[in-house]
Write an enzyme that holds these catalytic residues in place. Structure first.
Site, short mmCIF file in Angstrom:
data_model
loop_
_atom_site.label_atom_id
_atom_site.label_comp_id
_atom_site.label_asym_id
_atom_site.label_seq_id
_atom_site.Cartn_x
_atom_site.Cartn_y
_atom_site.Cartn_z
N HIS A 61 0.94 -1.18 -0.15
CA HIS A 61 0.07 -0.05 0.09
C HIS A 61 0.85 1.22 0.14
O HIS A 61 1.48 1.41 0.90
CB HIS A 61 -1.01 0.00 1.50
CG HIS A 61 -1.94 -1.01 1.11
ND1 HIS A 61 -3.06 -1.15 0.51
CD2 HIS A 61 -1.73 -2.34 1.95
CE1 HIS A 61 -3.80 -2.33 0.71
NE2 HIS A 61 -2.99 -2.93 1.42
N ASP A 153 -8.53 -5.12 -2.62
CA ASP A 153 -7.93 -5.33 -1.05
C ASP A 153 -8.25 -4.21 -0.03
O ASP A 153 -8.19 -3.11 -0.53
CB ASP A 153 -6.36 -5.54 -1.14
CG ASP A 153 -5.81 -6.03 0.01
OD1 ASP A 153 -6.37 -6.90 0.70
OD2 ASP A 153 -5.03 -4.87 0.65
N ASP A 306 1.98 -6.61 2.63
CA ASP A 306 0.77 -6.15 2.90
C ASP A 306 1.13 -4.89 3.70
O ASP A 306 0.64 -4.45 4.82
CB ASP A 306 -0.12 -6.92 3.82
CG ASP A 306 -1.55 -6.23 3.90
OD1 ASP A 306 -1.65 -5.29 3.40
OD2 ASP A 306 -2.18 -6.75 4.61
ZN ZN Z 1 -5.96 -7.31 2.40
#
Ligand code: ZN
Length: 431
Positions: A61, A153, A306
């Site tokens: 991210h 996501d 992540d």
């Molecule tokens: Zn996720």
């Protein structure tokens, strides 16, 4: 960089094996051997170090556009280079959401301008991540960003018909749907893993079945339409069994695990420190051991960070109000060394497979995850596996500090990263 620039990495353990000299010329690995001439080359003394292909993250991210207070493409790609990554997939839950060709091209262009690692945008599956209407998957694929991986996501594509249509749509161009498997009704108000600890703490639990039921459905859907599904951040032993079963059928299913799910358990939630609040939640020791075993035997294809940066005001608050997520780019390789290599579960060559080759293959990412061999792009990571230090977030490159490893001793240190022959990290310093 000019074609004449040369770097000699001297005496590195290539994939943890025998010591070799590796000569980089321009953007390419020119030669590998013993006692190579260093004439005109910048020499990196690498005795005792391990040389891996540049790491590839399927799940980062970067927060830009929209949440530049937590990370930008520039700060996130600098953190990636510091962690040994040469390519990251940027998740779509930005503001605005990356659900059009315009937004994915913007992220892709920002990545190229940063120069620290390649940024491959992930497109949203549904408009605004709202789950009700397919986004312009074809337009995003046909854009300059060339999107291959699509994901909502942060949210689950919970409507089975939408999921089926998405799988059918991306099949035409060999795309993949990366599912955040979380049945929304079963996790309403959930704060942590459902189990002994949640019962004792009186926090609403997040049952394993909420993840597993979506995975079961989606591997069946992928089989039904013969398309590719990728399961994000597996966190339970039952999820591992389902992926193992789907793979045994020959279905086109891949899966990832995060470093934190390979190490941390829900016992940490007893501290009520929101740094341990993450989605999917930290599970039990039994789950952690099953995830390690599955990564070792290849049931889980790859490690994905992540990396989820949050500003301190969103994390330094009471548990119930805190945002979910942890940063991970700068510690991923150390956690994998600690949990998988130092335990004898993976060799360094297998780490290269799980953190470079396979994620690049799943994302159909050209030029990454390649063998360390003459003629190949010089995307490389050099680490010192003997190094040991307590994690000190004050030295992090990421704009955020929400690491669960503060003060924890971890092994290994990335000393150098090369992106197409250019050093992005040299002696632990970004270049
Ligand atoms: Zn996720």
């Amino acid at each position: 960089m000019s074609q004449s620039e040369r770097t000699l990495i001297r005496g590195a353990g290539v994939l943890g094996g025998a010591r070799r000299d590796v000569l980089i010329e321009g953007e390419t690995i020119a030669e590998i051997g013993v006692g190579l001439a260093a004439e005109g080359a910048t020499v990196v003394e690498a005795a005792g170090r391990v040389l891996l292909p540049g790491l590839v993250d399927l799940h980062t991210h970067l927060r830009e556009p929209g949440r530049e207070d937590s990370e930008t493409v520039r700060t996130g790609t600098r953190a990636a280079a510091a962690g040994g990554f040469t390519a990251v997939h940027a998740m779509a839950n930005t503001f605005p959401v990356a659900d059009t060709a315009g937004v994915v091209e913007q992220v892709w262009r920002l990545g190229r301008e940063s120069g620290y690692c390649d940024v491959q945008p992930v497109g949203a599956v549904t408009v605004g991540l709202a789950g009700s209407q397919l986004a312009e998957l074809g337009a995003m694929h046909d854009s300059a960003a060339g999107v291959v991986v699509f994901s909502d996501d942060g949210k689950c594509v919970d409507d089975a018909v939408i999921m089926r249509r998405a799988l059918e749509y991306v099949k035409a161009f060999d795309g993949v749907i990366a599912q955040h498997a979380q049945e929304p009704r079963l996790t309403e108000g959930a704060q942590m893993n459902e189990g002994v600890v949640s019962a004792e703490l009186g926090l609403a639990g997040w049952p394993a079945v909420a993840e597993e039921s979506i995975i079961a459905r989606d591997v069946l859907l992928a089989a039904h339409v013969d398309s590719r599904v990728h399961i994000c951040h597996l966190s339970t032993a039952g999820s591992v069994e389902l992926v193992r079963w789907a793979k045994s059928k020959g279905w086109r299913v891949t899966a990832e695990v995060t470093p934190h799910h390979l190490l941390l358990t829900d016992e940490l939630v007893r501290s009520y420190d929101p740094v341990y609040k993450v989605n999917p939640p930290l599970r039990t020791e039994r789950d952690v051991l099953a995830l390690r075993e599955a990564l070792a035997d290849g049931t889980i294809d790859c490690v994905a960070t992540d990396h989820a940066p949050h500003p301190h005001e969103d994390k330094d608050c009471e548990w119930g109000a805190a945002a979910m997520g942890m940063i991970g780019l700068e510690t991923a390789l150390s956690v994998v060394q600690h949990t998988m290599v130092d335990t004898g579960l993976l060799t360094w060559a297998q780490v290269a497979d799980r953190m470079s080759t396979r994620p690049a293959a799943i994302g159909r990412l050209a030029g990454h995850g390649r063998p360390i061999a003459p003629g190949e792009p010089a995307n490389l990571t050099l680490l010192d596996p003997a190094h040991r230090a307590e994690v000190d977030p004050s030295g992090f490159v990421s704009r955020s500090r929400n690491t669960p490893y503060r003060g924890r001793e971890l092994p290994g240190r990335v000393t150098h990263t090369w992106l197409r022959g250019r050093a992005t990290l040299r002696d632990g310093e970004l270049v």
